[in-house]
Write an enzyme that holds these catalytic residues in place. Structure first.
Site, short mmCIF file in Angstrom:
data_model
loop_
_atom_site.label_atom_id
_atom_site.label_comp_id
_atom_site.label_asym_id
_atom_site.label_seq_id
_atom_site.Cartn_x
_atom_site.Cartn_y
_atom_site.Cartn_z
NE ARG A 149 10.85 -0.64 -0.18
CZ ARG A 149 10.75 -1.87 0.13
NH1 ARG A 149 11.09 -2.74 1.01
NH2 ARG A 149 9.49 -2.26 -0.15
CE LYS A 167 1.74 -5.63 1.15
NZ LYS A 167 3.35 -5.63 1.67
CD GLU A 238 3.05 -1.83 2.55
OE1 GLU A 238 2.43 -3.42 3.76
OE2 GLU A 238 4.14 -2.65 1.72
CG ASP A 262 7.23 -2.94 3.21
OD1 ASP A 262 6.89 -2.53 2.56
OD2 ASP A 262 7.46 -1.18 3.44
#
Ligand code: NAD
Length: 546
Positions: A149, A167, A238, A262
Site C-alpha cells: 500500500r 523515509k 511502512e 502510517d
C-alpha cells in the site's frame, strides 16, 4: 587489502560516505593519492551546492530531479544532505511525496543502482545471514515495507522500495540521523499488481503475494533476525496493506522496538494539527467531533491516538473513542453494520447509518473532517459548505497522498467557506490568495514526527516505542507553531525549522522513555546536549589530521 587502501585514491572517490569530490583540499589530495584524479580547482561545499542546484534547475521535470538527487546520494552523501537541508521546502516534495510516488510507480524504469536490502520469501531461513551482508554494523533505524500500500497508490510490490529509501533520507535531513545508521528494506512476497508483474522492467518477484501463515512467519523471522544482527535498531513498518499493518503492529509492538508510521506517525502529526487548529477555532480536544472519510491505517490510528490523549486527560476510553466517527467505502461505520473489520469495531457507535457523506456531515455536525480515504475530490462543495454552515471555523484536513488524491484542494476549502476553513493537507499546496488574504496551507507531513521520535528513542536507547511517545511528540509539535504561523492559516511550523523541531520532539520522547523505565542506558547528564551531539551535520570534515 588494508582499510587504508579503501580510503584512498579512486576507492575514496567511490565511497559516498567519505567522498567530497572537487572539495578535497590540496593537502588531502596529496596525502590520499587523489592528485591527478580530480580537476585542479578546489571548490567549497557551497560552490558544489550551487552547481547541483543549477543542474536540478535544468531538468525537465521533478522525476528527473529525483533521479539526479538519488545519483548524488550514491556519489556523495554529505553533499546530498547539504543540498536538501539547505533547500528543504523546495526539495522535500522531490525526495518524498509527491514525486517519490511517481518514482515508485516507475521504479523499474529509473533504476540505476541498488540501495538498501531486498529480502524475499525465497530467503526463508536465511534472513540473518543476508542482513550480515549489509556493510554498516551500527544500524539504528530500519524502515521496512512489503510494498502493498504505497502512499495512496496501492500495491507496487518491490518497486515500493523508493519509500523506505525516502523515509530514511528524511530521518537524516530532519533529525540528523547518521546515514550509516539507516537501513531501507523491502520484503518481497510478490505483488498482485498484474500490470507490474507483466512489466519487463519490474524489479521484484513475478508471483502472487504470499499470504497467511507463511507470510507471518517470514515477517517474524525478519524481526528476529534484525534484532539479532542490529540489536540497537528501531524498526519502522511502512506502507503495509491495512489488514497486515494492524495485525503486525498489535502482534509485535510489545516484543520488538517497533512502530508503524502510517498508523502512529500519521496519528501524531494529525493530533498536533488538531491541537494547533484549536488555537484558532477555540475549544478543547474533548469538545471535538471528528468525522473521518476512510477507516484504514491512518484514520483508525488517528482515532486511537486522539483517544489516548483524552484518556491521559482523565476521560474513560469508551467516551474518548466516541469523539471519532468513521465513514468508509460502505458508509458511516455504525454498530448495526455487519462484518466490520476488527480495527473499526471500537469506533462503530450506536447511531443511524447513511451511505451519503453530506448526510453524515449534517447528522453529526462534526467540528473537523479528516480525509484519509485515498479517493480524490470526495470533499465536494456541498460537503465543505455544510461544514461551513455548522462551524464558524471548520477544520478540513484533506490528507490523501499524493496531491492528485487529495480530497479537495486548499483553494476549494477556502473558497467554499469564504476563507473560514482551517485547512491542512497531506501533500503540499501552494499559498492561496483569497479575498485579499494570503493563506499558507499547512502540510500534515509525517516528517514532522517520525524523525524526532527516532532520534529521541535512539538517544535514550528505548527498548520499546509507545503511544505515549507519539502523544508527547504531537504536543511538542503543536507547541512549536507560532502565532504568526496561525495568522497565515498554517497549523504546522515552517519546514525550515524542522531540525530544531525534531530536536525538541526527541527531547520529549526521551523524557517519556525515562519516565516509563524503557531506557537501556542511564540518562545522560545533559540530555539536550546529547541529542544535539547525536545529530549528523552534512558539512565536510577534514579527511586527514593536520
Ligand atoms: P488504507 O488503505 O489503510 O485505508 C483507506 C480507507 O479508505 C479504507 O478504510 C477504505 O475503506 C476507505 N475508502 C476507500 N474508498 C472510499 C470511499 N470512496 N469513501 C470512503 N472511504 C473510502 O490507507 P491509509 O493508510 O489509511 O491511507 C489513506 C490515505 O491517507 C492515503 O492516500 C495516504 O496517502 C494518506 N495518508 C496521509 C498521511 C499524511 O498526510 N501525513 C499519512 C498517512 C496516510
Amino acid at each position: 587489502m588494508t582499510t587504508d587502501l579503501l580510503h584512498r585514491g579512486v576507492k575514496l572517490l567511490h565511497d559516498p560516505m567519505r567522498n567530497k569530490g572537487t572539495a578535497f583540499t590540496i593537502e588531502e589530495r596529496e596525502a590520499l593519492g587523489l592528485r591527478g584524479l580530480l580537476p585542479p580547482r578546489v571548490l567549497t561545499q557551497e560552490e558544489q551546492v550551487l552547481r547541483v542546484m543549477e543542474i536540478l534547475e535544468r531538468k525537465p521535470n521533478d522525476l528527473e530531479r529525483y533521479v539526479e538527487l538519488i545519483g548524488l546520494q550514491d556519489r556523495n552523501e554529505s553533499l546530498f544532505y547539504r543540498v536538501v537541508v539547505d533547500h528543504i521546502e523546495q526539495l522535500m516534495p522531490i525526495i518524498y511525496t509527491p514525486t517519490v510516488g511517481q518514482a515508485c510507480q516507475e521504479f523499474g524504469h529509473i533504476f540505476r543502482r541498488p540501495r538498501g536490502m531486498f529480502i524475499t520469501c525465497e530467503d526463508k531461513g536465511r534472513i540473518a545471514e543476508l542482513l550480515r551482508h549489509w556493510p554498516h554494523e551500527d544500524v539504528r533505524i530500519i524502515v521496512v515495507t512489503d510494498g502493498e500500500r504505497i502512499l495512496g497508490l496501492g500495491d507496487l510490490g518491490a518497486d515500493g522500495m523508493g519509500i523506505p529509501i525516502g523515509k530514511l533520507s528524511l530521518y537524516t535531513v530532519c533529525a540528523g540521523i547518521h546515514p550509516a545508521w539507516c537501513l531501507p528494506v523491502t520484503i518481497d512476497v510478490g505483488t498482485n499488481n498484474t500490470a507490474l508483474r507483466d512489466d519487463p522492467l519490474y524489479i521484484g518477484l513475478r508471483q502472487e503475494r504470499v499470504r497467511g501463515a507463511e507470510y507471518d512467519a517470514l515477517i517474524t523471522e525478519f524481526l528476529d533476525a534484525a534484532a539479532e544482527v542490529f540489536p540497537d535498531a528501531i524498526v519502522q513498518l511502512e506502507d503495509f496493506g491495512n489488514t497486515n499493518a494492524f495485525r503486525l503492529l498489535a502482534g509485535h509492538r510489545n516484543n520488538y522496538c517497533l512502530f508503524d508510521d502510517d498508523i502512529q506517525g500519521t496519528a501524531a502529526v494529525v493530533l498536533a494539527g488538531l491541537w494547533s487548529a484549536l488555537r484558532i477555532t477555540g475549544g478543547t480536544l474533548a469538545d471535538q467531533r471528528l468525522l473521518f472519510l476512510g477507516a484504514g491505517e491512518a484514520g483508525i490510528g488517528i482515532g486511537e491516538l486522539v483517544a489516548s490523549a483524552l484518556v491521559a486527560e482523565g476521560m474513560p476510553p469508551d467516551e474518548a473513542r466516541r469523539r471519532s466517527w468513521f465513514f468508509d467505502s460502505k458508509g458511516l461505520v455504525v454498530k448495526s453494520r455487519d462484518r466490520l473489520a476488527e480495527h473499526k469495531i471500537p469506533f462503530a457507535h450506536d447511531h443511524a447509518g447513511t451511505s451519503d457523506f453530506v448526510e453524515a456531515v449534517n447528522m453529526l455536525r462534526p467540528t473537523a473532517i479528516i480525509g484519509v480515504s485515498g479517493v480524490p475530490r470526495t470533499f465536494t462543495q456541498p460537503v465543505v459548505e455544510a461544514m461551513g454552515q455548522h462551524n464558524e471555523r471548520p477544520i478540513v484536513m484533506a490528507l490523501s497522498n499524493p496531491t492528485s488524491k487529495s480530497e479537495c484542494t486548499a483553494r476549494q476549502a477556502y473558497q467554499w467557506t469564504s476563507g473560514r476553513a482551517v485547512f491542512a493537507s497531506g501533500s503540499p499546496f501552494d499559498p492561496v490568495d483569497h479575498q485579499g488574504r494570503t493563506f499558507i496551507p499547512g502540510q500534515g507531513n509525517n516528517a514532522y514526527i517520525f524523525p524526532g521520535v527516532g532520534l529521541g528513542a535512539i538517544v535514550s536507547r528505548a527498548s520499546r516505542i509507545t503511544d505515549e511517545m507519539f502523544v508527547a511528540a504531537a504536543r511538542t509539535l503543536a507547541d512549536e507553531v507560532s502565532e504568526d504561523d496561525l495568522r497565515l492559516g498554517r497549523v504546522y511550523p515552517s519546514l525550515e525549522r524542522i531540525r530544531d523541531v525534531s530536536a525538541r520532539i526527541a527531547l520529549s520522547v526521551a523524557e517519556v522513555t525515562y519516565r516509563s523505565g524503557l531506557e537501556r542506558e542511564p540518562r545522560p547528564d545533559d540530555l539536550p546536549g546529547a541529542i544535539r551531539a547525536a545529530m549528523f551535520d552534512p558539512a565536510y570534515r577534514p579527511a586527514i589530521t593536520p
